[in-house]
Design an enzyme around this catalytic site. Structure first.
Site, mmCIF file in Angstrom:
data_model
loop_
_atom_site.group_PDB
_atom_site.id
_atom_site.type_symbol
_atom_site.label_atom_id
_atom_site.label_comp_id
_atom_site.label_asym_id
_atom_site.label_seq_id
_atom_site.Cartn_x
_atom_site.Cartn_y
_atom_site.Cartn_z
ATOM 1 N N HIS A 182 -0.564 34.416 -46.085
ATOM 2 C CA HIS A 182 -1.459 34.494 -44.919
ATOM 3 C C HIS A 182 -0.755 33.993 -43.662
ATOM 4 O O HIS A 182 0.279 33.320 -43.726
ATOM 5 C CB HIS A 182 -2.717 33.654 -45.163
ATOM 6 N N HIS A 199 2.895 32.766 -44.676
ATOM 7 C CA HIS A 199 3.388 31.738 -45.591
ATOM 8 C C HIS A 199 2.444 31.598 -46.767
ATOM 9 O O HIS A 199 1.298 32.073 -46.723
ATOM 10 C CB HIS A 199 3.536 30.390 -44.875
ATOM 11 N N ARG A 238 -1.592 18.910 -41.720
ATOM 12 C CA ARG A 238 -1.192 19.950 -40.771
ATOM 13 C C ARG A 238 -1.910 19.780 -39.441
ATOM 14 O O ARG A 238 -3.093 19.442 -39.416
ATOM 15 C CB ARG A 238 -1.574 21.316 -41.369
ATOM 16 N N ASP A 261 -2.055 31.637 -40.385
ATOM 17 C CA ASP A 261 -3.167 30.699 -40.240
ATOM 18 C C ASP A 261 -4.242 31.180 -39.261
ATOM 19 O O ASP A 261 -3.928 31.607 -38.130
ATOM 20 C CB ASP A 261 -2.642 29.324 -39.768
HETATM 21 O O1 AKG Z 1 0.514 23.939 -48.864
HETATM 22 C C1 AKG Z 1 1.358 24.693 -48.352
HETATM 23 O O2 AKG Z 1 2.518 24.743 -48.720
HETATM 24 C C2 AKG Z 1 0.945 25.609 -47.249
HETATM 25 C C3 AKG Z 1 -0.408 25.258 -46.768
HETATM 26 C C4 AKG Z 1 -0.843 26.157 -45.670
HETATM 27 O O3 AKG Z 1 -1.143 27.295 -45.857
HETATM 28 C C5 AKG Z 1 -0.888 25.601 -44.318
HETATM 29 O O4 AKG Z 1 -0.539 24.435 -44.132
HETATM 30 O O5 AKG Z 1 -1.250 26.333 -43.400
HETATM 31 FE FE FE2 Z 2 -1.594 28.229 -43.977
#
Ligand code: AKG
Ligand code: FE2
Length: 312
Positions: free
Chosen positions: A111, A266, A281, A113
């Site tokens: 995806h 990602h 994040r 974000d």
């Molecule tokens: O947990 C992860 O490696 C990616 C998580 C994710 O999709 C994000 O942080 O936007």
């Molecule tokens: Fe993500």
């Protein structure tokens, strides 16, 4: 080397203030010898932003000086931090999104974000607080090289195509944990249902590159039924996520990854069983997507306020 091949090379800049080591052939670079903080000077911030557009995801090892507040402080230097539209912020923070395997969490499908809103984040900054001894890597894919490589006939199809993105996506297929946890996550993540129409080819506002804008929030392509939409989706995702287009990062505690959310997808790799994996994040506000002909992304749901639309 053709111009096209030249562009695919994920090479470091000849000059610049940062020590940059490319990681994979088309995407990703490690930036060394720098401590991220809210106090970085303007030249360093500009260099990080330029490197981000060039390499699409940047990795910084050993950023133990960053706590929650400092991660937010650094984000505020890079742009305008914003909280997730539906998920409450992590305890004691203003903007941080908690990604903790204890909550049954693993974003293990491809995806970009928050694409269910028109001005989705331009960048995300992810900090590893606790990571498994092995496993739990993250993959990123370059959606600009993916577009560049499409056969001309497919480019013709996507150049004027639009897709509907929604946060009511298939949680079960993308989110680990028990059914109960999936339901809980769905209730929070989908507490307000968003739908946005985006061009499938987004022109990157800084580099001018054409990028493919799809990923797991896509519900359907405009003018196509769901069966055809699924097949077109699969074709595009296959091009985006082929190994040549990706970089894989093996996390260590204290690592930070920053990605250009306008030119990448990602996903996490959910291969770490019951081990703890904990990241936080923060995202940076983006601008409304724009297609090749200038068509902009637009919010379909919740129904935009008529006054707000007129004022924009
Ligand atoms: O947990 C992860 O490696 C990616 C998580 C994710 O999709 C994000 O942080 O936007
Ligand atoms: Fe993500």
């Amino acid at each position: 080397m053709t111009a096209l091949q030249q562009r695919f090379v994920n090479a470091r800049e000849a000059e610049g203030p940062l020590d940059i080591a490319p990681v994979a052939g088309r995407i990703g670079a490690e930036v060394r010898g720098i401590a991220l903080s809210g106090d970085l000077d303007a030249i360093t911030i500009a260099a990080i932003r330029a490197a981000l557009v060039r390499h699409k995801v940047l990795f910084f090892r050993g950023q133990f000086q960053l706590d929650d507040a400092a991660q937010e402080g650094f984000a505020a230097r890079l742009g305008t931090p914003i909280a997730h539209p539906t998920v409450p912020v992590a305890d004691g923070s203003r903007y941080l999104l908690e990604l903790d395997s204890r909550e049954g969490y693993a974003a293990s499908s491809w995806h970009t974000d928050v694409t269910f809103v028109p001005a989705y984040p331009e960048a995300s900054i992810l900090r590893a607080i606790e990571v498994p001894e092995a496993g739990g890597d993250t993959l990123w894919a370059n959606t600009a090289t993916a577009y560049e490589e499409l056969p001309d006939a497919l480019k013709l199809l996507v150049d004027n195509l639009k897709a509907i993105h929604t946060n009511l996506y298939d949680y079960a297929g993308t989110f680990g944990g028990s059914r109960e946890r999936v339901e809980k996550h769905r209730a929070i993540f989908g507490s307000t249902v968003y739908e946005t129409e985006h061009p499938v080819v987004r022109v990157h506002p800084e580099s001018g590159e054409r990028t493919l804008l799809v990923g797991h929030f896509v519900k359907n392509f405009v003018g196509f039924n769901s069966a055809d939409s699924q097949r077109i989706y699969a074709i595009l995702q296959d091009h985006i996520t082929k190994p040549e287009n990706t970089v894989r990062w093996n996390w260590r505690k204290g690592d930070v990854a920053i990605w250009d959310n306008r030119a990448t997808q990602h996903r996490a790799i959910a291969d770490f069983g019951l081990q703890r994996r904990h990241l936080r994040r923060v995202t940076i506000q983006g601008t409304v997507s724009k297609g090749i002909d200038g068509t902009e992304g637009r919010l379909l749901s919740p129904a935009p306020e008529p006054h707000a639309a007129a004022a924009e």
